[in-house]
Motif scaffolding. Structure first.
Motif, PDB file in Angstrom:
ATOM      1  N   ILE A 124       0.833  -1.201   0.027  1.00  0.00           N
ATOM      2  CA  ILE A 124       0.216   0.065  -0.178  1.00  0.00           C
ATOM      3  C   ILE A 124       0.772   1.140  -0.030  1.00  0.00           C
ATOM      4  N   VAL A 125       0.726   2.093  -0.973  1.00  0.00           N
ATOM      5  CA  VAL A 125       1.539   3.275  -1.224  1.00  0.00           C
ATOM      6  C   VAL A 125       0.649   4.486  -0.779  1.00  0.00           C
ATOM      7  N   TYR A 126       1.106   5.282   0.064  1.00  0.00           N
ATOM      8  CA  TYR A 126       0.189   6.541   0.356  1.00  0.00           C
ATOM      9  C   TYR A 126       0.734   7.751  -0.289  1.00  0.00           C
ATOM     10  N   SER A 127      -0.304   8.473  -0.522  1.00  0.00           N
ATOM     11  CA  SER A 127      -0.049   9.884  -1.286  1.00  0.00           C
ATOM     12  C   SER A 127       0.491   9.860  -2.730  1.00  0.00           C
ATOM     13  N   SER A 128       0.159   8.784  -3.443  1.00  0.00           N
ATOM     14  CA  SER A 128       0.976   8.674  -4.808  1.00  0.00           C
ATOM     15  C   SER A 128       0.333   9.817  -5.728  1.00  0.00           C
ATOM     16  N   SER A 129       1.017  10.598  -6.802  1.00  0.00           N
ATOM     17  CA  SER A 129       0.426  11.312  -7.739  1.00  0.00           C
ATOM     18  C   SER A 129       0.449  10.995  -9.000  1.00  0.00           C
ATOM     19  N   VAL A 130       0.994   9.567  -9.177  1.00  0.00           N
ATOM     20  CA  VAL A 130       1.078   9.305 -10.568  1.00  0.00           C
ATOM     21  C   VAL A 130       0.134   8.021 -10.882  1.00  0.00           C
ATOM     22  N   ASP A 131      -0.809   7.697 -10.051  1.00  0.00           N
ATOM     23  CA  ASP A 131      -1.736   6.539 -10.096  1.00  0.00           C
ATOM     24  C   ASP A 131      -3.168   7.170 -10.189  1.00  0.00           C
ATOM     25  N   GLY A 132      -3.571   8.102 -10.953  1.00  0.00           N
ATOM     26  CA  GLY A 132      -4.623   8.711 -10.874  1.00  0.00           C
ATOM     27  C   GLY A 132      -4.634  10.268 -10.510  1.00  0.00           C
ATOM     28  N   THR A 133      -5.784  11.001 -10.792  1.00  0.00           N
ATOM     29  CA  THR A 133      -5.820  12.473 -10.420  1.00  0.00           C
ATOM     30  C   THR A 133      -5.548  12.723  -8.844  1.00  0.00           C
ATOM     31  N   GLY A 134      -4.948  13.723  -8.687  1.00  0.00           N
ATOM     32  CA  GLY A 134      -4.727  14.259  -7.278  1.00  0.00           C
ATOM     33  C   GLY A 134      -3.859  13.068  -6.654  1.00  0.00           C
ATOM     34  N   PHE A 135      -3.854  13.313  -5.226  1.00  0.00           N
ATOM     35  CA  PHE A 135      -3.202  12.426  -4.295  1.00  0.00           C
ATOM     36  C   PHE A 135      -3.967  11.033  -4.030  1.00  0.00           C
ATOM     37  N   ARG A 136      -3.358   9.880  -4.079  1.00  0.00           N
ATOM     38  CA  ARG A 136      -4.238   8.669  -4.132  1.00  0.00           C
ATOM     39  C   ARG A 136      -3.474   7.941  -3.166  1.00  0.00           C
ATOM     40  N   ASP A 137      -4.196   6.983  -2.397  1.00  0.00           N
ATOM     41  CA  ASP A 137      -3.621   5.726  -1.688  1.00  0.00           C
ATOM     42  C   ASP A 137      -3.775   4.306  -2.566  1.00  0.00           C
ATOM     43  N   VAL A 138      -2.742   3.841  -2.855  1.00  0.00           N
ATOM     44  CA  VAL A 138      -2.677   2.813  -3.795  1.00  0.00           C
ATOM     45  C   VAL A 138      -2.584   1.431  -3.134  1.00  0.00           C
ATOM     46  N   VAL A 139      -3.584   0.755  -3.383  1.00  0.00           N
ATOM     47  CA  VAL A 139      -3.401  -0.705  -3.093  1.00  0.00           C
ATOM     48  C   VAL A 139      -2.879  -1.530  -4.156  1.00  0.00           C
ATOM     49  N   PHE A 140      -1.970  -2.186  -3.962  1.00  0.00           N
ATOM     50  CA  PHE A 140      -1.259  -2.993  -5.076  1.00  0.00           C
ATOM     51  C   PHE A 140      -1.622  -4.629  -4.680  1.00  0.00           C
ATOM     52  N   VAL A 141      -2.347  -5.182  -5.442  1.00  0.00           N
ATOM     53  CA  VAL A 141      -2.620  -6.643  -4.812  1.00  0.00           C
ATOM     54  C   VAL A 141      -1.781  -7.239  -5.743  1.00  0.00           C
ATOM     55  N   SER A 142      -1.565  -8.698  -5.057  1.00  0.00           N
ATOM     56  CA  SER A 142      -0.697  -9.620  -5.590  1.00  0.00           C
ATOM     57  C   SER A 142      -1.529 -10.728  -6.263  1.00  0.00           C
ATOM     58  N   GLY A 143      -0.876 -11.010  -7.355  1.00  0.00           N
ATOM     59  CA  GLY A 143      -1.501 -11.977  -8.212  1.00  0.00           C
ATOM     60  C   GLY A 143      -1.841 -11.504  -9.797  1.00  0.00           C
ATOM     61  N   CYS A 144      -1.134 -12.087 -10.611  1.00  0.00           N
ATOM     62  CA  CYS A 144      -1.296 -11.361 -12.052  1.00  0.00           C
ATOM     63  C   CYS A 144      -1.364 -12.479 -13.033  1.00  0.00           C
TER      64      CYS A 144
END
Length: 172
Positions: A15-35
């Protein structure tokens, strides 16, 4: 949704907090496992392993995402649509308790997702979809919010209403 939703498990790579590259504005990003896609040149190959990272309950992830009042949420990975039941529960809880917007990144296309009952259920809880597999030979410098030109940034509510992908116009 019953109270059992809180105990559903999500396999989380990070989980990455306050990303500005994964959508508009600041976003907390949940990176799930499995692809299942394993795109050549993937930015997150460490998320391919379905057993990688840690297992958290929906309730635990919601608590982490609720700590910030100024950030919205993004689901990325790995492939979020491989964990539809738990991410649906998380998305619904995020919407119900915080009103935050949700972006979701997927190697599947909008057209693939709308005809799969379980995947569509998660899709309906999100606001924006960045769809399509990453194509290493189809990139340009300084692309915002996507890795390759084939990927679309889709307005989910408008697209579901029209039953066809409606791309967002993001002029900056």
């Amino acid at each position: 949704m019953t109270s059992d939703w809180k105990k559903l498990k999500i396999q989380i790579a990070d989980i990455v907090y306050s990303s500005s590259v994964d959508g508009t504005g600041f976003r907390d990003v949940v990176f799930v496992s499995g692809c299942p896609h394993h795109c050549d040149g993937c930015h997150n190959p460490e998320t391919w392993d379905y057993n990688g990272g840690i297992s958290l309950t929906v309730e635990e992830v919601l608590k982490k995402l609720s700590e910030s009042s100024i950030t919205n949420v993004t689901f990325s990975g790995g492939e979020p649509f491989e964990q539809t039941e738990a991410l649906y529960a998380l998305a619904k809880a995020v919407k119900d308790t915080t009103g935050k917007t949700i972006w979701v990144y997927s190697g599947y296309t909008f057209e693939n997702l709308i005809f799969d009952k379980e995947k569509r259920k998660l899709l309906e809880m999100c606001d924006v979809l960045v769809d399509g597999r990453f194509e290493i030979d189809n990139t340009e410098l300084n692309m915002r919010f996507r890795g390759s030109l084939n990927q679309r940034i889709i307005d989910i509510p408008a697209s579901l209403a029209e039953m066809k992908p409606i791309e967002l116009c993001l002029d900056f």
